[in-house]
Design a protein around this motif. Sequence first.
Motif, mmCIF file in Angstrom:
data_model
loop_
_atom_site.group_PDB
_atom_site.id
_atom_site.type_symbol
_atom_site.label_atom_id
_atom_site.label_comp_id
_atom_site.label_asym_id
_atom_site.label_seq_id
_atom_site.Cartn_x
_atom_site.Cartn_y
_atom_site.Cartn_z
ATOM 1 N N ASN A 88 0.920 -1.124 -0.058
ATOM 2 C CA ASN A 88 -0.031 -0.116 0.058
ATOM 3 C C ASN A 88 0.489 1.179 0.144
ATOM 4 O O ASN A 88 0.466 2.385 0.492
ATOM 5 N N GLY A 89 2.104 1.183 -0.435
ATOM 6 C CA GLY A 89 2.826 2.421 -0.513
ATOM 7 C C GLY A 89 3.506 2.899 0.597
ATOM 8 O O GLY A 89 4.191 4.015 0.583
ATOM 9 N N LEU A 90 3.531 2.098 1.763
ATOM 10 C CA LEU A 90 4.258 2.571 2.922
ATOM 11 C C LEU A 90 5.428 1.774 3.182
ATOM 12 O O LEU A 90 5.898 0.686 2.567
ATOM 13 N N THR A 91 6.544 2.431 3.943
ATOM 14 C CA THR A 91 7.756 2.062 4.294
ATOM 15 C C THR A 91 7.864 2.017 5.603
ATOM 16 O O THR A 91 7.209 2.760 6.609
ATOM 17 N N LEU A 92 9.042 1.158 6.133
ATOM 18 C CA LEU A 92 9.336 1.292 7.646
ATOM 19 C C LEU A 92 9.336 2.870 8.305
ATOM 20 O O LEU A 92 9.256 2.952 9.222
ATOM 21 N N LYS A 93 10.190 3.597 7.320
ATOM 22 C CA LYS A 93 10.382 4.971 7.745
ATOM 23 C C LYS A 93 9.065 5.781 7.845
ATOM 24 O O LYS A 93 8.938 6.702 8.716
ATOM 25 N N ASP A 94 7.875 5.186 7.476
ATOM 26 C CA ASP A 94 6.493 5.995 7.548
ATOM 27 C C ASP A 94 6.080 5.415 9.041
ATOM 28 O O ASP A 94 5.086 6.153 9.645
ATOM 29 N N ALA A 95 6.506 4.529 9.446
ATOM 30 C CA ALA A 95 5.903 3.858 10.744
ATOM 31 C C ALA A 95 6.315 4.875 11.764
ATOM 32 O O ALA A 95 7.134 5.328 12.190
ATOM 33 N N ILE A 96 5.287 4.914 13.095
ATOM 34 C CA ILE A 96 5.691 5.507 14.187
ATOM 35 C C ILE A 96 5.965 4.923 15.142
ATOM 36 O O ILE A 96 6.457 5.318 16.142
ATOM 37 N N TYR A 97 5.910 3.609 15.085
ATOM 38 C CA TYR A 97 6.577 2.592 15.973
ATOM 39 C C TYR A 97 6.710 1.420 15.321
ATOM 40 O O TYR A 97 5.918 1.023 14.530
ATOM 41 N N LEU A 98 8.025 0.940 15.760
ATOM 42 C CA LEU A 98 8.166 -0.814 15.322
ATOM 43 C C LEU A 98 8.423 -1.894 16.413
ATOM 44 O O LEU A 98 8.884 -1.277 17.245
ATOM 45 N N ASP A 99 7.929 -2.897 16.238
ATOM 46 C CA ASP A 99 8.339 -3.642 17.436
ATOM 47 C C ASP A 99 9.476 -4.328 17.479
ATOM 48 O O ASP A 99 9.984 -5.120 18.431
ATOM 49 N N ALA A 100 10.437 -3.946 16.494
ATOM 50 C CA ALA A 100 11.610 -4.614 16.632
ATOM 51 C C ALA A 100 12.660 -3.715 15.711
ATOM 52 O O ALA A 100 12.475 -3.726 14.459
ATOM 53 N N GLU A 101 13.583 -3.067 16.177
ATOM 54 C CA GLU A 101 14.612 -2.092 15.468
ATOM 55 C C GLU A 101 15.541 -3.092 14.788
ATOM 56 O O GLU A 101 15.868 -2.866 13.714
ATOM 57 N N LYS A 102 15.647 -4.318 15.293
ATOM 58 C CA LYS A 102 16.662 -5.348 14.726
ATOM 59 C C LYS A 102 15.544 -6.424 14.303
ATOM 60 O O LYS A 102 15.441 -7.420 15.210
ATOM 61 N N PRO A 103 15.021 -6.613 13.289
ATOM 62 C CA PRO A 103 14.020 -7.767 13.078
ATOM 63 C C PRO A 103 14.646 -8.971 13.201
ATOM 64 O O PRO A 103 13.743 -9.992 13.485
ATOM 65 N N GLU A 104 15.941 -9.442 12.783
ATOM 66 C CA GLU A 104 16.811 -10.432 13.024
ATOM 67 C C GLU A 104 16.592 -11.154 14.465
ATOM 68 O O GLU A 104 16.707 -12.342 14.567
ATOM 69 N N GLU A 105 16.292 -10.061 15.567
ATOM 70 C CA GLU A 105 16.249 -10.463 16.671
ATOM 71 C C GLU A 105 14.836 -11.061 17.166
ATOM 72 O O GLU A 105 14.745 -11.249 18.672
ATOM 73 N N LEU A 106 14.028 -11.057 16.258
ATOM 74 C CA LEU A 106 12.643 -11.548 16.757
ATOM 75 C C LEU A 106 12.426 -12.812 17.386
ATOM 76 O O LEU A 106 13.228 -13.421 16.815
ATOM 77 N N LYS A 107 11.349 -13.037 18.108
ATOM 78 C CA LYS A 107 11.337 -14.483 18.751
ATOM 79 C C LYS A 107 11.228 -15.301 17.335
ATOM 80 O O LYS A 107 10.793 -15.014 16.283
ATOM 81 N N GLU A 108 11.515 -16.721 17.479
ATOM 82 C CA GLU A 108 11.533 -17.447 16.362
ATOM 83 C C GLU A 108 9.868 -17.663 15.913
ATOM 84 O O GLU A 108 9.624 -17.941 14.501
#
Length: 278
Positions: free
Chosen positions: A209-229
């Motif tokens: 829908n034309g959004l990027t992570l820069k448009d988000a006002i909050y992310l649940d993981a600054e380092k997505p590779e560290e998310l729970k399995e």
Amino acid sequence: MKKFVKVLMTGLLLGASVLGLATSASAEEKFDGETVRVGVVSDNELAVWEYVAEKAAKEGITLEVTQFTDYIQPNEALANGSLDLNAFQHVAFLNDWNTANDGDLTDLGFTYVSPLGAYSNSVKSLDKLEDGATIAIPNDPTNGGRALLLLQQAGLIKVDEEVGVLATVDDITENPKNLQFEELDAAQVAISLADVDVAIINTNYAIDNGLTLKDAIYLDAEKPEELKEEYKNIVAVRKEDKENELYQHVLSLYQSDDVEKQIIEASNQADVKAWVSE
């Protein structure tokens, strides 16, 4: 005599080389003529798997990639044999689907991980939300639960600790701002952005829908590779096909450095690989 030995050794080396080439060629031709049907959901997943299909075609393997519009059909199609593999969901979603549908689908291997983001057209940070603000979240248990955990991480609500990743709105124990929730199909959450104060959108649908992570006002993981399995995306397969050599080979074509680059490019640098390189 020395000359004869030298010629003989050269002949042996050439023979070994030819044998090696023949072995390599036979390995590449092992699956020549085979067809594998793969189901995906988002545009960026489609782009990546079309690239994998090009790689497979060089070995004579036809990858038929089908794009679905929701998170329900791909598992149903895999379970009934219409697909051989699908690649759209994380471990928690698959586990929940199996429980709800008495299924036996299983993971073949990891693909990528994505952060979950909160987006808004009216506020620039979650702490600016007014009392009674409306938040759109996915209505499936795993993505909805993850959205609520995002809001808890941001300090807006508290959720019953015992429910884990499958939290629902009914499991909210503290909601000081009296936030209101609209639970929608994950594919519809991004479309609702203009009608709510905040929408918590899966990365693939945000990108579509034309959004990027820069448009988000909050992310649940600054380092997505560290998310729970539980939140790592996978290639899924029927349980009886987990050891299928053809499907494992397709996975190996996916889990490669060149495909990693395609994942990053297709997702506007939002997604990163979830597999461990050998």
